[in-house]
Design a protein around this motif. Sequence first.
Motif, PDB file in Angstrom:
ATOM      1  N   LEU A  42       0.853  -1.182   0.000  1.00 29.49           N
ATOM      2  CA  LEU A  42       0.000   0.000   0.000  1.00 29.49           C
ATOM      3  C   LEU A  42       0.895   1.240   0.000  1.00 29.49           C
ATOM      4  O   LEU A  42       2.047   1.176   0.457  1.00 29.49           O
ATOM      5  N   PRO A  43       0.400   2.381  -0.455  1.00 34.04           N
ATOM      6  CA  PRO A  43       1.250   3.579  -0.526  1.00 34.04           C
ATOM      7  C   PRO A  43       1.471   4.263   0.819  1.00 34.04           C
ATOM      8  O   PRO A  43       2.218   5.241   0.889  1.00 34.04           O
ATOM      9  N   ASP A  44       0.859   3.763   1.885  1.00 30.63           N
ATOM     10  CA  ASP A  44       0.939   4.408   3.198  1.00 30.63           C
ATOM     11  C   ASP A  44       2.391   4.584   3.652  1.00 30.63           C
ATOM     12  O   ASP A  44       3.170   3.621   3.651  1.00 30.63           O
ATOM     13  N   ALA A  45       2.735   5.792   4.052  1.00 26.96           N
ATOM     14  CA  ALA A  45       4.075   6.050   4.591  1.00 26.96           C
ATOM     15  C   ALA A  45       4.231   5.405   5.964  1.00 26.96           C
ATOM     16  O   ALA A  45       3.243   5.192   6.690  1.00 26.96           O
ATOM     17  N   LEU A  46       5.463   5.096   6.331  1.00 27.43           N
ATOM     18  CA  LEU A  46       5.736   4.577   7.664  1.00 27.43           C
ATOM     19  C   LEU A  46       5.527   5.681   8.692  1.00 27.43           C
ATOM     20  O   LEU A  46       5.796   6.856   8.412  1.00 27.43           O
ATOM     21  N   ALA A  47       5.048   5.300   9.861  1.00 30.47           N
ATOM     22  CA  ALA A  47       4.961   6.273  10.950  1.00 30.47           C
ATOM     23  C   ALA A  47       6.363   6.819  11.244  1.00 30.47           C
ATOM     24  O   ALA A  47       7.362   6.100  11.086  1.00 30.47           O
ATOM     25  N   PRO A  48       6.480   8.084  11.651  1.00 32.59           N
ATOM     26  CA  PRO A  48       7.800   8.721  11.811  1.00 32.59           C
ATOM     27  C   PRO A  48       8.758   7.986  12.740  1.00 32.59           C
ATOM     28  O   PRO A  48       9.978   8.062  12.559  1.00 32.59           O
ATOM     29  N   ASP A  49       8.212   7.289  13.744  1.00 32.86           N
ATOM     30  CA  ASP A  49       9.094   6.642  14.723  1.00 32.86           C
ATOM     31  C   ASP A  49       9.476   5.219  14.324  1.00 32.86           C
ATOM     32  O   ASP A  49      10.283   4.578  15.019  1.00 32.86           O
ATOM     33  N   VAL A  50       8.955   4.724  13.195  1.00 35.79           N
ATOM     34  CA  VAL A  50       9.202   3.326  12.835  1.00 35.79           C
ATOM     35  C   VAL A  50      10.614   3.128  12.274  1.00 35.79           C
ATOM     36  O   VAL A  50      11.328   2.213  12.687  1.00 35.79           O
ATOM     37  N   LEU A  51      11.041   3.956  11.316  1.00 38.44           N
ATOM     38  CA  LEU A  51      12.367   3.775  10.727  1.00 38.44           C
ATOM     39  C   LEU A  51      13.474   3.890  11.772  1.00 38.44           C
ATOM     40  O   LEU A  51      14.382   3.039  11.790  1.00 38.44           O
ATOM     41  N   PRO A  52      13.453   4.880  12.680  1.00 41.63           N
ATOM     42  CA  PRO A  52      14.492   4.901  13.717  1.00 41.63           C
ATOM     43  C   PRO A  52      14.523   3.627  14.560  1.00 41.63           C
ATOM     44  O   PRO A  52      15.605   3.153  14.938  1.00 41.63           O
TER      45      PRO A  52
END
Length: 275
Positions: A42-52
Amino acid sequence: MSEFSPHISPLHKRYRQDLAMPESWNETLDIILSHRSVRGYLPDALAPDVLPAIIAAASSAATSSNLQSWSVIAVEDPARKARLSAIAHNQKHVIDAPIFLVWLVDLNRSHKIAELHGEASEGLSYLETFLVGVVDATLAAQNAMIAAESFGLGSIFIGGMRNDPLAVAAELDLPPNVFALFGQCIGKPDPARPSDVKPRLPKEAVLFREQYGFDEKAMAAVQAYDARAREFQREQGMREQDWTRQISKRVNSEASLDGRHVMRQVLMQLGFGLK
């Protein structure tokens, strides 16, 4: 054999054999054994705290001599993902995934640190040091994949970054002594394109005691695996092919490496000594 059949044990899904579940099972093993290759996002971006959090998990992987000889580039720009997808033989999921990580063997950082202290960096010119970087980056990336899946995200590694390492290096502005080992798509799986747990070789083919022992019994286990691989392919609407035939074709000639037979020369162009 679907992920939507909760009564089927994780061990049965992974091996497609009737195996007893250990009493000491836990949620971490559930996540690891439930891994499947996700190619629809899906095109949904990752929540800001997920990648860190994913990178923190990657940084928690083991590393040889604490050298930490890896880095990773997070690519979200659609145009750049499209160019990287083209290098990877136009794998559309590289474009569709909201974030594409490129995992790097990074010896440049060690070179810069040696310069900082006025030291030579001759040790970076050896094959062993490059292998350390490969191992470090791979361990970090596997931790990242498990972390992503713990968030309910899907993922798949993309070896196609090695189709044209020089083009990838130019696209990502990589300095000498940095190599794009593979990519990784991460995103929310598209429910319209479900994937299932792919069966793996049974332990009889990969687990030996005390000394290496790939014997007739192990080969029989490999050949029996062909039927389970075909069952999976049939369920997924894939072309059926024995796994053993697939492997034999993959290693039968220089041409089967799909242009990657020149990897040593390319690595030397990228600054690696490989002595």
